[in-house]
Every structure is written in structure tokens, then in C-alpha cells.
Design an enzyme around this catalytic site. Structure first.
Site, mmCIF file in Angstrom:
data_model
loop_
_atom_site.group_PDB
_atom_site.id
_atom_site.type_symbol
_atom_site.label_atom_id
_atom_site.label_comp_id
_atom_site.label_asym_id
_atom_site.label_seq_id
_atom_site.Cartn_x
_atom_site.Cartn_y
_atom_site.Cartn_z
ATOM 1 N N HIS A 1 0.877 -1.180 0.000
ATOM 2 C CA HIS A 1 0.000 0.000 0.000
ATOM 3 C C HIS A 1 0.913 1.229 0.000
ATOM 4 O O HIS A 1 1.544 1.524 1.016
ATOM 5 C CB HIS A 1 -0.889 0.011 1.254
ATOM 6 C CG HIS A 1 -1.857 -1.135 1.306
ATOM 7 N ND1 HIS A 1 -2.902 -1.246 0.424
ATOM 8 C CD2 HIS A 1 -1.943 -2.208 2.125
ATOM 9 C CE1 HIS A 1 -3.601 -2.342 0.709
ATOM 10 N NE2 HIS A 1 -3.039 -2.948 1.733
ATOM 11 N N GLU B 1 -1.619 -6.687 -2.147
ATOM 12 C CA GLU B 1 -2.695 -5.691 -1.955
ATOM 13 C C GLU B 1 -2.294 -4.363 -2.576
ATOM 14 O O GLU B 1 -2.542 -3.289 -2.006
ATOM 15 C CB GLU B 1 -2.983 -5.508 -0.449
ATOM 16 C CG GLU B 1 -3.348 -6.812 0.245
ATOM 17 C CD GLU B 1 -3.687 -6.661 1.728
ATOM 18 O OE1 GLU B 1 -3.902 -5.515 2.180
ATOM 19 O OE2 GLU B 1 -3.746 -7.683 2.412
HETATM 20 C C1 XIL Z 1 -9.454 -3.764 4.260
HETATM 21 C C2 XIL Z 1 -10.649 -3.775 3.339
HETATM 22 O O1 XIL Z 1 -10.232 -3.331 2.083
HETATM 23 C C3 XIL Z 1 -11.751 -2.891 3.872
HETATM 24 O O2 XIL Z 1 -12.923 -3.065 3.107
HETATM 25 C C4 XIL Z 1 -12.046 -3.248 5.329
HETATM 26 O O3 XIL Z 1 -12.965 -2.320 5.843
HETATM 27 C C5 XIL Z 1 -10.782 -3.232 6.150
HETATM 28 O O4 XIL Z 1 -9.834 -4.101 5.576
HETATM 29 N N1 XIL Z 1 -4.563 -4.974 5.027
HETATM 30 C C6 XIL Z 1 -5.265 -6.128 4.807
HETATM 31 C C7 XIL Z 1 -6.630 -6.076 4.232
HETATM 32 O O5 XIL Z 1 -4.713 -7.231 4.978
HETATM 33 O O6 XIL Z 1 -7.445 -7.103 4.691
HETATM 34 C C8 XIL Z 1 -7.282 -4.735 4.505
HETATM 35 O O7 XIL Z 1 -8.520 -4.708 3.808
HETATM 36 C C9 XIL Z 1 -6.372 -3.609 4.091
HETATM 37 C C10 XIL Z 1 -5.074 -3.641 4.867
#
Ligand code: XIL
Length: 460
Positions: free
Chosen positions: A238, A267
Site C-alpha cells: 500500500h 494488496e
Molecule cells: C481492508 C478492506 O479493504 C476494507 O474493506 C475493510 O474495511 C478493512 O480491511 N490490510 C489487509 C486487508 O490485509 O485485509 C485490509 O482490507 C487492508 C489492509
């Protein structure tokens, strides 16, 4: 939503310099290039996936893009503990099953996310501790992995178990307080339940080399040494201005791969817009492609409006489902490295060694010369090579370069590479062989180790 401590500010300039160097080459993709992310990744033996929300599957724009572009899916929330076991011992798989069914119907893999995590636990688990919690967690892992047995490519068995900052410690959580061996216990239970699934450890702020990723690295090394089943490490990736794509992203993926695990970008989202965002996406994709054991990339949502941090417009499609420049950059990178156009914005400060001058005049006679602009960082480099025709037009060229011992080429663009270590050569591709007298064309390559600073040129 994501005000996490960040520790990579100092790396921004170096990361940006890599992006700037890679952005210096711009040519159209070749005619046979794949036209979707999933198809292109598949040609590279990889997957390109997205996080999916079950309730959006009935949205035709969303579904259309999903079905067309992606060959892996990760349920965004539907496989988490609160969703799958809302009451202890009573399991609910409806939404997650919908996503798995869609994946099957489009031939996509499924990344299971996540079996054990300190967040999104059901209330009953949040209130538990000690042996009762340990047993509840192991039962959860066993039940869910058994339900999806044979259908999951990779499971995030444990998510986000390490602390941010310089401590290198485990994150404090109810799960951690059941004993330091909770992670390996979860992995063993997952292996017993679904022996075919790859078992991953997944985390954020581990994308570059830092205290947190060093701690994960040591855990994986220890698991491998003691035979604890682990097959992959997920890097959430991220990124935003406070936490940009690290300059040693590829090197960090590579050092984990060298431990004998697959690495996956799990992600990916990069806040921003326009060329800067596009360049960062291109760099992220190229980093994965340059690491043999980086077997897939997942973006965390489809349209900007689907993102968990929508205000940062961090994804590949706009709110209406149109492809953004970031999409084109990601696809071009997958298609073998043609890179997005150079930024017209003021380049960020460059802390790396300036490349040697590329302004040598064209040779007096026939033939060609080649000069190298090198962007070198610890453990890797991007070389941009400029081929200049002499006093006469050339119809083809081959540039020769000598790599130092231990260095190798991992990918290239706008040229056909021959050899990856020692003496390597690059020959023009169909669209850039012809160069008029005194004119130039550029190709590039990326590698590990130390890059060369000179090149020879032969023409046809
Ligand atoms: C996030 C989702 O995108 C949201 O919809 C939810 O409200 C919170 O979780 N790290 C992770 C993911 O491993 O599961 C998270 O996803 C984002 C950060």
C-alpha cells in the site's frame, strides 16, 4: 483508514530516481502483446489479481472489468474471521463462496485472505485469551481451510503479526499473547487441512528492507530451518507519498525468494494520479517480473471508488471503470517493458550517482555507437542504452555490454536480449532497427548486481 507509522521517507528520492530512469524510454507495445492484465501476466507464468467484494458482483461495470482483466481474486473481507465464523463454531461461507464460484467461472485463481489476524475478529474471539483462544484460532484455521480445500492457490495464513517501527518485535495482540508459537501452529494446522494450498505470511511496511521486514525475514528463515510449513510471503504494498514504492523493493522481494519461498504482491495500491502514479505502477510490476519467484500481483480493488482508501485514487480504473494511465503502465510493463512516457513534471531530487554523459557526438564514419545511462542502487540497476547511427542510416543494430561477475540481466525492453550474465548483447526489435544518420534510439534493461557503464555497437 491507514495512518500507519511510516519509515521510508529517506528512500523516496532513490525510488523516484529509478522511476525517472525507467521512464526515459517510450515506445508502443509490440503487435502481439496481450491486451488484458491477466492474459499478459499468464504469458509471464504469473497471475494478475484483484480484491473482490461479493456485494459488487451484481454491478455490471465492476463485473465486466473483473471478468475481462483478472485471473486471480482475493475476497476483500469475506474470508476474514468475523465473516466466516460470526458465532463460535457456526460457520458462514455464503459471500466467500460466491466469490470462489465467480473465480471458477472465469478461470481465476483464489487467494484466501486471511485465516489468523488481530483485526476483523468476531466479538467472541476478541474477548478470548489463553488456551481457549489458541484452540479457537486453530479450529478456525482447520475448518475454513478444510471448507475451501483444493480451491485456494495461496492462503494468507497469518496477516500483520509484526510491529511497525524499529523494534523488530511481534505485534502485541490477543493471538500473540497465546504464545510466540501461534504463527507456526496456524501454519501447521493450515497445511494439515489443505496440503495443496501455498501457505503465505502477509504484511505491510515490509516492502523494502527495514527492521520490520528483517524480522519477518528471520522468521521465514527460522521456519525453513525447522521445517515449519511456509511457501510464500505476501507484500501488501500500500503506497502513498508518506510510504512510496521503496527503491529496494525488487532487492527485498529477491532476498525473501532466496530463502526458498514464493513472493507475491498481495494488496497493491498506489495513491496519486497521472504520470507519477503510472510510473510507480510500472516500476512495481517490473520489480515482480524481475524476480523469478514473484508469481503474482494483486491490486486491492478495481475502480478508485472501490478502494478502501478511495480518496487517494490509488487503483487502475477510474470511478466510471475507464482505464487510467496507471493501467496502461502496468500492462506495458507486463508486456515486456515498454514504459510510460517520461514525466513532464520537474523531476524529484536525485540522490543516486549521476549517469555518465550521453551526449557523445555521432561517429564520423558509418556504423553506430552506444552509450549507457546507469541508475545503480544497492543490489540492482536500470541501464538505459542509447544507440546512435553514424554518418549513414543503419537498418539494424546490436549493442554489446560486459556484466561484472555475479551480476545479471533480469528483464529488458525495446530490444531482444541474448545472454543474461557475462558478455550480453541486445539486438533491435522490429520497430526500432532503422535509425537515420546521426539519430538515436533507446532500449533498456534491468538487472541485479552492478550494471555496466559502457557498450559497443555493431550495425547492419
Ligand atoms: C481492508 C478492506 O479493504 C476494507 O474493506 C475493510 O474495511 C478493512 O480491511 N490490510 C489487509 C486487508 O490485509 O485485509 C485490509 O482490507 C487492508 C489492509
Amino acid at each position: 483508514m491507514d495512518p500507519r507509522p511510516r519509515h521510508r521517507r529517506v528512500l523516496f528520492a532513490a525510488a523516484a530516481a529509478v522511476v525517472a530512469a525507467a521512464g526515459a524510454v517510450a515506445l508502443a507495445p509490440t503487435a502481439e502483446a496481450a491486451t488484458t492484465l491477466g492474459a499478459s501476466a499468464a504469458e509471464q507464468g504469473r497471475y494478475f489479481g484483484t480484491a473482490v467484494a461479493a456485494y459488487k458482483l451484481s454491478d455490471s461495470t465492476y463485473s465486466g472489468i473483473l471478468n475481462r482483466e483478472f485471473n486471480s481474486v482475493t475476497p476483500e473481507n469475506e474470508m476474514k474471521w468475523d465473516a466466516t465464523e460470526p458465532t463460535q463454531g457456526s460457520f458462514s461461507y455464503g459471500s466467500a463462496d460466491q466469490i470462489v464460484a465467480r473465480a471458477k467461472s472465469i478461470g481465476a485463481k483464489v487467494r484466501g485472505h486471511a485465516l489468523a489476524w488481530h483485526q476483523q475478529q468476531p466479538g467472541w474471539a476478541q474477548n478470548m485469551s489463553g488456551t481457549a483462544l489458541r484452540n479457537a484460532m486453530l479450529n478456525h484455521v482447520t475448518q475454513v481451510a478444510t471448507h475451501y480445500k483444493g480451491q485456494i492457490d495461496s492462503w494468507d495464513v497469518v496477516n500483520e503479526a509484526f510491529a511497525d517501527g524499529s523494534s523488530g518485535a511481534r505485534r502485541d495482540s490477543n493471538l500473540q499473547r497465546t504464545g510466540n508459537d501461534w504463527i507456526e501452529a496456524a501454519f501447521r494446522a493450515a497445511r494439515a487441512a489443505d496440503p495443496a494450498a501455498k501457505l503465505c505470511y502477509n504484511d505491510y511496511n515490509t516492502d523494502g528492507q527495514n527492521a520490520k521486514s528483517n524480522a519477518v525475514f528471520a522468521m521465514v528463515q527460522d521456519f525453513k530451518a525447522r521445517g515449519v510449513p511456509i511457501d510464500c510471503v505476501g507484500f501488501q504494498s500500500h503506497f502513498n507519498a508518506q510510504s512510496p514504492l521503496p527503491s529496494d523493493y525488487q532487492a527485498n522481494l529477491q532476498r525473501f525468494a532466496n530463502l526458498g519461498v514464493d513472493v507475491q504482491i498481495t494488496e497493491l495500491d498506489i495513491e496519486g494520479s497521472g504520470t507519477a502514479q503510472a510510473n510507480a505502477y510500472g516500476s512495481a510490476v517490473r520489480a515482480c517480473l524481475a524476480v523469478t519467484r514473484c508469481n503474482g500481483i494483486t491490486v486491492w480493488g478495481i475502480r478508485d471508488s472501490d478502494s478502501w482508501r478511495a480518496s487517494g485514487t490509488p487503483l487502475l480504473f477510474d470511478n466510471s471503470g475507464n482505464k487510467k494511465a496507471a493501467y496502461t503502465a502496468a500492462l506495458d510493463a507486463l508486456n515486456g517493458g515498454s514504459t510510460p512516457p517520461p514525466s513532464t513534471a520537474t523531476p524529484p531530487p536525485n540522490t543516486s550517482t549521476p549517469p555518465p554523459s550521453t551526449t557523445t557526438p555521432p561517429p564520423a564514419g558509418d556504423g553506430c555507437t552506444a552509450t549507457v545511462a546507469l541508475n545503480q542502487w544497492t543490489g540492482g540497476f536500470v541501464a538505459t542504452v542509447k544507440v546512435t547511427a553514424g554518418a549513414a542510416r543503419i537498418n539494424g543494430w546490436t549493442a554489446g555490454l560486459a556484466l561484472s561477475s555475479g551480476s545479471s540481466v533480469t528483464n529488458s525492453w525495446n530490444a531482444q536480449a541474448s545472454g543474461s550474465s557475462g558478455a550480453v548483447s541486445f539486438t533491435n526489435v522490429a520497430y526500432n532497427g532503422g535509425v537515420n544518420a546521426g539519430a538515436s534510439t533507446e532500449f533498456g534493461f534491468q538487472g541485479t548486481g552492478t550494471g555496466p557503464s559502457t557498450a559497443t555497437c555493431a550495425s547492419r
